[in-house]
Motif scaffolding. Structure first.
Motif, short mmCIF file in Angstrom:
data_model
loop_
_atom_site.label_atom_id
_atom_site.label_comp_id
_atom_site.label_asym_id
_atom_site.label_seq_id
_atom_site.Cartn_x
_atom_site.Cartn_y
_atom_site.Cartn_z
N ALA A 182 0.72 -0.93 0.22
CA ALA A 182 0.06 0.16 0.03
C ALA A 182 0.90 1.70 0.02
CB ALA A 182 -0.53 0.22 1.47
N LEU A 183 2.06 1.56 0.76
CA LEU A 183 2.71 2.44 0.85
C LEU A 183 3.83 2.64 -0.29
CD1 LEU A 183 4.69 4.49 2.24
CD2 LEU A 183 6.44 3.26 2.73
N GLN A 184 4.44 1.78 -0.91
CA GLN A 184 4.44 1.49 -2.72
C GLN A 184 3.45 1.83 -3.83
OE1 GLN A 184 6.28 -1.58 -4.43
NE2 GLN A 184 7.64 -0.88 -5.89
N THR A 185 2.32 1.92 -3.78
CA THR A 185 1.38 2.27 -4.81
C THR A 185 1.01 3.69 -4.27
OG1 THR A 185 -0.01 1.58 -3.07
CG2 THR A 185 0.27 -0.22 -4.85
N ARG A 190 -1.07 6.14 -7.28
CA ARG A 190 -2.46 5.12 -7.31
C ARG A 190 -2.31 4.24 -6.17
NH1 ARG A 190 0.21 -0.16 -9.05
NH2 ARG A 190 2.29 -0.36 -8.31
N PHE A 191 -2.69 5.03 -5.25
CA PHE A 191 -3.30 4.13 -4.05
C PHE A 191 -4.47 4.25 -4.05
CE2 PHE A 191 -5.45 4.58 0.11
CZ PHE A 191 -4.91 2.67 0.39
N HIS A 192 -4.94 3.28 -3.50
CA HIS A 192 -7.20 2.88 -3.48
C HIS A 192 -7.02 2.01 -2.07
CE1 HIS A 192 -11.09 2.15 -4.34
NE2 HIS A 192 -10.55 3.33 -5.00
N PRO A 193 -8.08 2.10 -1.53
CA PRO A 193 -8.37 1.42 -0.40
C PRO A 193 -8.56 -0.40 -0.90
CG PRO A 193 -9.93 2.99 -0.29
CD PRO A 193 -8.93 3.35 -1.54
N ARG A 321 5.14 -7.92 -7.79
CA ARG A 321 3.74 -6.66 -9.02
C ARG A 321 3.06 -6.73 -8.45
NH1 ARG A 321 6.04 -7.84 -13.79
NH2 ARG A 321 3.84 -6.57 -14.34
N VAL A 322 3.51 -5.15 -7.09
CA VAL A 322 2.48 -4.46 -6.73
C VAL A 322 1.68 -3.67 -8.09
CG1 VAL A 322 2.86 -5.45 -4.84
CG2 VAL A 322 3.63 -3.49 -5.64
#
Length: 322
Positions: A182-185, A190-193, A321-322
């Motif tokens: 989640a931190l990397q996104t 491009r973070f989303h819950p 691959r996140v």
């Protein structure tokens, strides 16, 4: 015109009357001799003596601390019968839930086995992480056994044996992997819950796929053993340690070359760790199993171990691959 003066009526003072009989007040425990009645005000010395006289309170025993935690249900608008009924209903529901879990899940994963795999210490966690990251010079890899009071032999808990698998490190590594993903996104804007749920689902599917592959291989190779389910799940979860190191290398922006080298090292370390750890499951060293495994079956089991080690690169490649 004449003025008439009238004198005021004479004042009539009330005449005090005294009752013919004044009853004596009943005696109390504090004053066994009863109250002292005076026909007139007592002398000043006797008033001072009465004021300064100290009557110690009766002795009261200290209540038991175990009975001080009883809640005051009257403050919540409930009487004693309603509160007792609610407490009995809650205890019955908890007992029914424990009985349901014991009947439906104790057969698959016993609770005592879960407690055994979470029996870790700080020293064990530090040395186990060091073993997972640097497994090259570690010896020996055999697990230690102990004899119970009933005369049976069982594996020692993780806190007493560094080669024993545990569930604490895989579980904490799984949670850390989800948070780092989640931190990397988030850093990539491009973070989303849904990333949290997607990462958790991907991780659980990889662990399940790895577990099913090893379990099916053990079944086809006729590998016998007790407690393999929890052990195999634990061995499948150690790969998250190398995945976390790879993700950290990506967060530091050290370049593609450094990222690839970290991933390859993490894969090689995890492959060796899985190969040497699963050897005690697929090829046990007990004297009872040495004579029952023929050379052809032993060769197939060794091939299966190498295949499981090589597949770690596929599992870890999916996770990074996140």
């Amino acid at each position: 015109m004449s003025y008439y003066s009238r004198s005021p009526p004479p004042l009539q003072h009330p005449v005090p009357t005294h009752p013919a009989f004044i009853p004596e007040p009943p005696s109390t425990p504090a004053s066994p001799q009863g109250y002292q009645r005076f026909a007139s005000s007592p002398p000043p010395t006797q008033q001072y003596a009465a004021r300064t006289q100290y009557n110690p309170p009766p002795f009261q025993p200290i209540p038991n601390p175990q009975h001080q935690h009883i809640p005051d249900f009257a403050a919540w608008g409930m009487n004693d019968s309603t509160a007792q009924f609610g407490m009995h209903l809650g205890q019955t529901a908890v007992a029914a839930g424990q009985d349901y879990v014991q009947k439906n899940f104790a057969g698959m994963i016993p609770v005592t086995m879960l407690k055994h795999h979470f029996n870790v210490s700080n020293s064990y966690v530090m040395h186990k992480l060091q073993l997972v990251v640097f497994p090259w010079r570690h010896k020996p890899w055999t697990r230690k056994v102990r004899r119970t009071e009933a005369g049976h032999t069982e594996w020692q808990p993780p806190r007493d044996d560094i080669n024993s698998p545990d569930l604490y490190i895989p579980l904490m590594a799984l949670v850390t992997y989800i948070l780092i993903a989640a931190l990397q996104t988030g850093l990539q804007e491009r973070f989303h819950p849904q990333i949290l749920g997607t990462s958790a689902t991907r991780a659980l599917l990889v662990v399940l796929l790895d577990f099913l592959f090893v379990q099916c291989g053990c079944y086809l190779l006729n590998v016998q053993g007790t407690g393999q389910v929890v052990d195999l799940i634990a061995y499948s979860g150690y790969k998250f340690v190398g995945v976390i190191l790879t993700l950290f290398a990506g967060l530091l922006n050290l370049g593609t070359t450094i990222y690839t080298l970290v991933f390859l090292y993490a894969f090689a370390a995890n492959a060796l760790f899985v190969l040497r750890s699963l050897r005690s499951v697929v090829l046990p060293d007990s004297p009872a199993n040495v004579g029952t495994v023929n050379p052809a079956s032993r060769k197939r089991r060794i091939t299966f171990l190498f295949l499981e080690a090589v597949l770690q690169v596929v599992y870890m490649g999916i996770l990074v691959r996140v």
